[in-house]
Structure formats: C-alpha cells, structure tokens
Write a protein that holds these residues in place. Sequence first.
Motif, mmCIF file in Angstrom:
data_model
loop_
_atom_site.group_PDB
_atom_site.id
_atom_site.type_symbol
_atom_site.label_atom_id
_atom_site.label_comp_id
_atom_site.label_asym_id
_atom_site.label_seq_id
_atom_site.Cartn_x
_atom_site.Cartn_y
_atom_site.Cartn_z
ATOM 1 N N LYS A 101 0.829 -1.205 0.000
ATOM 2 C CA LYS A 101 0.000 0.000 0.000
ATOM 3 C C LYS A 101 0.864 1.254 0.000
ATOM 4 C CE LYS A 101 -4.000 1.934 2.459
ATOM 5 N NZ LYS A 101 -4.876 1.769 3.661
ATOM 6 N N ASP A 102 1.963 1.219 0.733
ATOM 7 C CA ASP A 102 2.893 2.348 0.777
ATOM 8 C C ASP A 102 3.418 2.648 -0.627
ATOM 9 O OD1 ASP A 102 2.804 0.624 3.099
ATOM 10 O OD2 ASP A 102 4.336 1.826 4.034
ATOM 11 N N ALA A 103 3.888 1.586 -1.302
ATOM 12 C CA ALA A 103 4.471 1.755 -2.632
ATOM 13 C C ALA A 103 3.428 2.219 -3.639
ATOM 14 C CB ALA A 103 5.106 0.439 -3.085
ATOM 15 N N ARG A 104 2.247 1.638 -3.573
ATOM 16 C CA ARG A 104 1.177 2.025 -4.500
ATOM 17 C C ARG A 104 0.808 3.493 -4.314
ATOM 18 N NH1 ARG A 104 -2.436 -1.636 -3.185
ATOM 19 N NH2 ARG A 104 -3.575 -0.311 -1.729
ATOM 20 N N THR A 105 0.711 3.928 -3.072
ATOM 21 C CA THR A 105 0.370 5.325 -2.782
ATOM 22 C C THR A 105 1.450 6.263 -3.273
ATOM 23 O OG1 THR A 105 -0.881 4.615 -0.822
ATOM 24 C CG2 THR A 105 -0.232 6.925 -0.932
ATOM 25 N N ALA A 106 2.703 5.893 -3.053
ATOM 26 C CA ALA A 106 3.813 6.734 -3.484
ATOM 27 C C ALA A 106 3.828 6.892 -5.001
ATOM 28 C CB ALA A 106 5.137 6.148 -2.995
ATOM 29 N N CYS A 107 3.670 5.781 -5.710
ATOM 30 C CA CYS A 107 3.717 5.819 -7.173
ATOM 31 C C CYS A 107 2.554 6.624 -7.759
ATOM 32 C CB CYS A 107 3.699 4.401 -7.740
ATOM 33 S SG CYS A 107 5.204 3.466 -7.405
ATOM 34 N N ALA A 108 1.415 6.595 -7.090
ATOM 35 C CA ALA A 108 0.233 7.282 -7.604
ATOM 36 C C ALA A 108 0.239 8.780 -7.306
ATOM 37 C CB ALA A 108 -1.027 6.658 -7.015
ATOM 38 N N SER A 109 1.066 9.212 -6.354
ATOM 39 C CA SER A 109 0.969 10.602 -5.897
ATOM 40 C C SER A 109 2.191 11.454 -6.186
ATOM 41 C CB SER A 109 0.699 10.636 -4.383
ATOM 42 O OG SER A 109 1.773 10.037 -3.664
ATOM 43 N N ALA A 110 3.318 10.834 -6.557
ATOM 44 C CA ALA A 110 4.547 11.619 -6.704
ATOM 45 C C ALA A 110 5.434 11.033 -7.796
ATOM 46 C CB ALA A 110 5.302 11.655 -5.376
ATOM 47 N N SER A 111 6.435 11.813 -8.191
ATOM 48 C CA SER A 111 7.419 11.367 -9.194
ATOM 49 C C SER A 111 8.515 10.588 -8.471
ATOM 50 C CB SER A 111 8.007 12.575 -9.926
ATOM 51 O OG SER A 111 6.992 13.333 -10.535
ATOM 52 N N VAL A 112 8.233 9.348 -8.164
ATOM 53 C CA VAL A 112 9.142 8.519 -7.379
ATOM 54 C C VAL A 112 10.336 8.099 -8.234
ATOM 55 C CG1 VAL A 112 9.380 6.310 -6.199
ATOM 56 C CG2 VAL A 112 7.325 7.691 -5.851
ATOM 57 N N HIS A 113 11.530 8.254 -7.670
ATOM 58 C CA HIS A 113 12.742 7.837 -8.375
ATOM 59 C C HIS A 113 13.248 6.479 -7.910
ATOM 60 C CE1 HIS A 113 13.620 12.357 -9.215
ATOM 61 N NE2 HIS A 113 12.863 11.818 -10.152
ATOM 62 N N SER A 114 13.013 6.152 -6.632
ATOM 63 C CA SER A 114 13.499 4.893 -6.074
ATOM 64 C C SER A 114 12.589 4.445 -4.944
ATOM 65 C CB SER A 114 14.931 5.063 -5.549
ATOM 66 O OG SER A 114 15.379 3.903 -4.868
ATOM 67 N N LEU A 115 12.392 3.130 -4.861
ATOM 68 C CA LEU A 115 11.673 2.511 -3.753
ATOM 69 C C LEU A 115 12.522 1.352 -3.239
ATOM 70 C CD1 LEU A 115 8.042 2.191 -5.201
ATOM 71 C CD2 LEU A 115 8.786 3.811 -3.452
ATOM 72 N N HIS A 116 12.550 1.180 -1.922
ATOM 73 C CA HIS A 116 13.333 0.079 -1.354
ATOM 74 C C HIS A 116 12.733 -0.314 -0.016
ATOM 75 C CE1 HIS A 116 16.715 -2.583 -1.117
ATOM 76 N NE2 HIS A 116 17.218 -2.001 -0.036
ATOM 77 N N ASP A 117 12.372 -1.591 0.133
ATOM 78 C CA ASP A 117 11.856 -2.043 1.422
ATOM 79 C C ASP A 117 13.028 -2.374 2.335
ATOM 80 O OD1 ASP A 117 12.332 -4.240 -0.334
ATOM 81 O OD2 ASP A 117 11.224 -5.569 1.009
ATOM 82 N N VAL A 118 12.920 -1.973 3.580
ATOM 83 C CA VAL A 118 14.007 -2.100 4.546
ATOM 84 C C VAL A 118 13.926 -3.481 5.190
ATOM 85 C CG1 VAL A 118 15.120 -1.069 6.546
ATOM 86 C CG2 VAL A 118 13.806 0.379 4.983
ATOM 87 N N THR A 119 14.950 -4.313 4.982
ATOM 88 C CA THR A 119 14.901 -5.675 5.501
ATOM 89 C C THR A 119 16.139 -5.956 6.351
ATOM 90 O OG1 THR A 119 15.785 -6.455 3.366
ATOM 91 C CG2 THR A 119 13.402 -6.516 3.666
#
Length: 278
Positions: free
Chosen positions: A145-163
């Motif tokens: 949900k976090d990633a989907r919201t980010a992609c739909a609302s902003a010009s995202v350059h990078s996404l990375h889940d913290v593991t």
Amino acid sequence: IGWYAVQVNANDVACAGAPPRWFVATLLVPEGFSEGDAGAVFDQILEACQSVGATLIGGHSEVTYGIDRTIILGTMLGEVEREKLIRTGGAQEGDSIVLTKGIAIEGTALLARERAVALRAAGVPGETVEKAAGLLANPGISVIKDARTACASASVHSLHDVTEGGLAMGLREVAQASGLGLAVEEGSIPVHPECEAVCRALGLDPLGLLASGALLVTLPASEVPTLLAALEREGIDGWEIGQMLAPEEGMLLIGHEGETPLPEFTRDELARYFASSK
C-alpha cells in the motif's frame, strides 16, 4: 511460514512499481511431514496471496532428506509498463528521502515473540513486550500500500523495502545502487517506542535491526508534502529523514554531535543477538 513467503516476495514486486499478481511456490519438507501439514501450508499461501491480490499459479512440493524444517521458495510476478518501472538504483542527487511506518517493525516483533522471558527479566514491562509482538500484525510488514500510494501521488525515483541490516543498510543499498551519497538526520528517524525498549534491554542498535514493513522512497524535494499528505490519507505514517548527495559526500548520519559515517552492519542485529544468546 506460507504467509511470510508471500508477503516478502510481494514487497519486492511492489518496490518495482508493479502490483503483485502471480505467485509460484516450492515447498520442501522433512521426512514425517504429512499430507495434512502440506495442505495447511498451502492454505496459508492461498490466503496470503488473496490478501495481496495475487494468484497461486503453480509450484512444486517434495519430501527432502537431510532437512529438519519446512522450507518455502517463492517467486512473485507482477506487471508494469517499462517507463513506469522503478529501480532501487534510480535515486537522483538532491532527492529527499522519505521513510514510512518507522523502525524496526519485524525485528522488534520477532524478538518479543522469541525472547519474551529475557526481555521481562531485563526490565521491559509485559505490556511493552506484548505491544512489540503485535507489530508483526499492526502495522505489519507489507509495503504494498505504501508503494502504490507513493507511485500514484509523486514522481518517485526509487523505492526500497528495509529488511536485513535494518535502516542503515537499506539506505546504503539505495546509495550504492544509485552511485550516490546521502545524509540522514538521526533525530528525524522514527523509531517505535517498543523498538527502543527492546533494543535498549538487549544491547542492540535499532538502525541495524531487521525492519521489514518500512519503505524508503526517494523523490524530488518539492513533492514531499504531496507524498506525505497522500500517505496520511491512506492511514500510513511518513517522515522526511534525509537527502541524496553527490557520491564524494559519502554516507552521513547527522546527530547531536555532528556528522558521522552512517553505521554499517555486516550482520543484522537480530541474527547477531540470536547467535550470541544460544
């Protein structure tokens, strides 16, 4: 175990900007594993797939000699237009860094579940231990949900889940993949109170503790307010914690005592603690 295999694979696909759609699972089981046990695992997988909007489309199962526990190998597939594909190494110099949900959700929950007696003996109140264990369900380890919201609302350059390796290694992975440096403000990093209590009791560093459930987003600084507002509408907490820099600037943690190198963890704090407390 089936639920976990689906969730972590779905997170990886979501961080590429694609919704998780199809899952393939390989189930390896020790001798003595019954048909009913196998059915229960696949029921977990099916339920988890349904929760993320994916379908189990195939796989393999077998009794494997020489193992003493169930092993699931999973592959999640998704689909995204080429121009909308997001990569860990897509961060740009000057990008702001946003973190969702806070740290360290998974590591704190696992320690509370596996070492509750040790935590209580170290002075952590039972209520805190119980709340820490509950982090695995709320807010949970999914970042879809976090990633989907980010992609739909902003010009995202990078996404990375913290593991594994926690927030510190997640930040390092983004910077190294992008060929950049970064600076993070220690006071801006949201550490769950339960994480602080657990880490303090066991002598662990929250920055190096398994932190699945938190998402790192890099994007133009001008779009941070829009992203944070969109996350808030979806009930997701978000914080701006730093900035991507030129590579020669290095990787910095800015604290009360000034700039220091961002910590590097060769082993996750969870694994280190479990190994030392056998």
